[in-house]
Enzyme design. Structure first.
Site, PDB file in Angstrom:
ATOM      1  N   GLY A  90      -2.261   4.718  20.839  1.00 33.71           N
ATOM      2  CA  GLY A  90      -1.206   5.679  21.174  1.00 33.71           C
ATOM      3  C   GLY A  90      -0.375   5.144  22.313  1.00 33.71           C
ATOM      4  CB  CYS A 106      -5.448   0.433  21.265  1.00 33.63           C
ATOM      5  SG  CYS A 106      -4.289  -0.075  22.552  1.00 33.63           S
ATOM      6  CE1 TYR A 107      -4.176   7.701  25.623  1.00 36.35           C
ATOM      7  CE2 TYR A 107      -5.258   8.655  23.700  1.00 36.35           C
ATOM      8  CZ  TYR A 107      -4.713   8.798  24.956  1.00 36.35           C
ATOM      9  OH  TYR A 107      -4.702  10.019  25.563  1.00 36.35           O
ATOM     10  CG  HIS A 130      -3.604  -2.674  17.739  1.00 40.96           C
ATOM     11  ND1 HIS A 130      -3.479  -1.336  17.479  1.00 40.96           N
ATOM     12  CD2 HIS A 130      -3.206  -2.850  19.012  1.00 40.96           C
ATOM     13  CE1 HIS A 130      -3.018  -0.716  18.553  1.00 40.96           C
ATOM     14  NE2 HIS A 130      -2.838  -1.605  19.496  1.00 40.96           N
ATOM     15  CD  GLU A 170      -4.274  -1.000  13.954  1.00 42.87           C
ATOM     16  OE1 GLU A 170      -5.386  -1.468  14.269  1.00 42.87           O
ATOM     17  OE2 GLU A 170      -3.527  -0.455  14.777  1.00 42.87           O
ATOM     18  CB  SER A 201      13.598  11.243 -10.163  1.00 41.77           C
ATOM     19  OG  SER A 201      12.626  10.254  -9.912  1.00 41.77           O
ATOM     20  N   GLY A 202      13.167   9.405 -12.962  1.00 38.70           N
ATOM     21  CA  GLY A 202      13.330   8.025 -13.394  1.00 38.70           C
ATOM     22  C   GLY A 202      12.591   7.086 -12.471  1.00 38.70           C
ATOM     23  N   GLY A 203      12.196   7.584 -11.306  1.00 43.35           N
ATOM     24  CA  GLY A 203      11.484   6.746 -10.344  1.00 43.35           C
ATOM     25  C   GLY A 203       9.998   6.669 -10.653  1.00 43.35           C
ATOM     26  CB  VAL A 204       7.386   4.478  -9.133  1.00 38.49           C
ATOM     27  CG1 VAL A 204       5.927   4.165  -9.386  1.00 38.49           C
ATOM     28  CG2 VAL A 204       8.234   3.233  -9.225  1.00 38.49           C
ATOM     29  CG  ASP A 205       7.087   8.047  -5.918  1.00 43.77           C
ATOM     30  OD1 ASP A 205       6.494   6.980  -6.155  1.00 43.77           O
ATOM     31  OD2 ASP A 205       7.762   8.242  -4.903  1.00 43.77           O
ATOM     32  CE  LYS A 253       7.102   3.885  -4.595  1.00 40.25           C
ATOM     33  NZ  LYS A 253       7.931   5.086  -4.787  1.00 40.25           N
TER      34      LYS A 253
END
Ligand code: XMP
Length: 514
Positions: free
Chosen positions: A58, A85-86, A173, A175, A227-231, A370
């Protein structure tokens, strides 16, 4: 596996931009993760029954007044905790250790040396290894019973652990990519510290979500916005698996789609998925609703609201649909305002919804990132041409036209946008780019073509690389590809006399212009 039995790790977000990355890394290790705020109480933690808790980094110093703390009762639950970290400093401080100021802090890559074999977290990693640091304060005294397992020149305690108390901490870190053994550290915490079975896979995601959808929908019907999108495609496929032909898909042509997208959507979903599809042509309504609106948030709200109204009209064609499926993803949920994150944009699928909505909303992808959505899509049998598509925002070209949205401007932008994407495809760069598109700003400039003065629109090319849209880098497109785009746009798109390339990363920019 039922939802309640799913192994979950809570990631407490102390306000760093890293919390989401931590959550993703945990999932990469096949354990489900959920981000929560620091005000979570021990009773709330118990209710979620996590197998482990990770405190993120943080921006605050633990010594600053108002620095976020954690309910001390959480330490007494016997749940393994990893502080980063924090988060590591907070554990030390709240458990009786001491955190001091260093003279200069430590930022970026540094070399860490193990002590005591590195304990559980660093077991099996080299005695000396690079890690990524970003801190000013440092732990100087550890709580009773806690052992230091690594240090760096500026962090006498770079890692610690106490297996009895189930407390673990790293000042670095794990990650980020710049810490090569970071994923190993997280996995050690999960497997050895939390005894995780690590069985979170695409198949288990689908089983869990399908079970949840069936429980929520019962024998009622749902409508899905395509919508035509992936999601939305993956959301529809997931719903289809769960409730079969009690799902009706509706594709609203807002007039704000990419070139020929409407036809493509109808063709693809009929051909590949065999779903019941209603095609609503609503562009006139959208242009009317957008007339005179220039402010980005007002545009987003107007588009989001009309979307729902159009759906409500389409509902009369579907018998008894009570649910509206939305392809909302986890990052949308977090970016639309959580306890410690500022609201950047009202995302179409979340903040843009009107309050008097007439449907129950169902969001089968709400907990997924995603990359997970793409994997789920493939697992559900969707073709690559859908699953690997670039993301496209719910408000469509409406947020890529700066100022008022008109049919003429949309037509101009559609042509330019098609050229940008086609040239990238021809250059074989499509898959390496997260998103590539054109933006039409609300200014004109002077140019010269064939000895004539022109006064036309510029087109801004935007292309970014990204892992998850939370951060993005402008794509280093070769100059000859940019040149091909520029000359084609100016020659083929009437009214355009200038092309610019956007070289802003996110942050400080966002991917879309509005
Ligand atoms: P920004 O512009 O915030 O965008 O960096 C991050 C990602 O989200 C997409 N985007 C949206 N997607 N509804 C969506 O479904 C929206 O309202 C919306 N706004 C932005 C954007 O294209 C990028 O991939």
């Amino acid at each position: 596996m039922t939802t309640s039995a799913r192994e979950t790790v809570l990631v407490v977000d102390f306000g760093a931009q890293y919390a989401q990355l931590i959550a993703r890394r945990v999932r990469e290790a096949h354990v489900f993760s959920e981000i929560v705020g620091p005000s979570i109480t021990s009773a709330e933690v118990v209710a979620k029954a996590p197998i482990g808790i990770i405190f993120s980094g943080g921006p605050a110093s633990v010594h600053v007044e108002g620095a976020p703390l954690i309910d001390p009762g959480i330490y007494d639950l016997g749940i393994p905790i990893l502080g980063i970290c924090y988060g590591a400093q907070l554990i030390s401080l709240q458990r009786g250790g001491e955190v001091g100021r260093t003279d200069r802090g430590e930022y970026g890559r540094t070399t860490m040396t193990l002590a005591d074999g590195g304990g559980i977290l660093l077991h099996g990693t080299p005695d000396e290894q690079p890690v990524w640091m970003s801190h000013f304060d440092a732990i100087v005294t550890l709580p009773d019973g806690v052992t230091c397992t690594a240090s760096t020149p500026d962090a006498p305690v770079a890692a610690f652990e106490d297996v009895e108390q189930k407390l673990y901490g790293v000042q670095f870190h794990p990650e980020v990519m710049h810490t090569p053994h970071g994923q190993h550290v997280l996995e050690q915490f999960l497997r050895e510290g939390c005894q995780a079975e690590a069985d979170w896979t695409m198949a288990s995601i689908i089983d869990t979500e399908v079970a949840k959808i069936r429980a929520q929908v019962g024998d009622r019907r749902a409508m899905c916005a395509l919508s035509g999108g992936v999601d939305s495609a993956v959301a529809a496929a997931m719903m289809h698996k769960a409730i079969g032909d009690r799902l009706t898909c509706v594709f609203v042509d807002t007039g704000l789609m990419r070139l020929n997208e409407g036809e493509q959507v109808v063709e693809t979903f009929d051909r590949h998925m065999g779903l019941e599809l209603i095609h609503v042509q609503a562009s006139d309504r959208f242009f009317a609703a957008l007339a005179g609106i220039t402010e980005p948030e007002a545009k987003r709200k107007a588009i989001g609201e009309l979307f729902i109204r159009v759906f409500e009209d389409a509902k009369t064609q579907v018998k008894n649909a009570d649910f509206l499926v939305q392809g909302t993803l986890y990052p949308d949920v977090i970016e639309s305002g959580s306890e410690h994150a500022a609201t950047i944009k009202s995302h179409h699928n979340v903040g843009g919804l009107p309050e008097d909505i007439d449907f129950e909303i169902i969001e089968p992808l709400r907990s997924l990132f995603k990359d997970e959505v793409r994997m789920v899509g493939s697992q559900l049998g969707l073709p690559d041409e859908i699953v690997q598509r670039q993301p496209f925002p719910g408000p469509g070209l409406g947020v890529r036209i700066i100022g008022e949205v008109t049919p003429d401007k949309v037509a101009t932008l559609q042509w330019a946008d098609a050229i940008v994407r086609e040239e990238l495809r021809v250059a074989g760069l499509e898959r390496t780019i997260w998103q590539s598109f054109a933006v039409l700003p609300d200014i004109r400039s002077v140019g010269v073509m064939g000895d004539e003065r022109t006064y036309g629109w510029p087109i801004i090319i935007r292309a970014v690389t990204s892992e998850d849209a939370m951060t993005a880098d402008w794509a280093r497109i070769p100059h000859d590809v940019l040149e091909a785009m520029s000359s084609r746009i100016i020659n083929e798109v009437s009214g355009v006399n200038r092309v610019a390339y956007d070289i802003t990363s996110k942050p400080p920019g966002t991917i879309e212009w509005e």
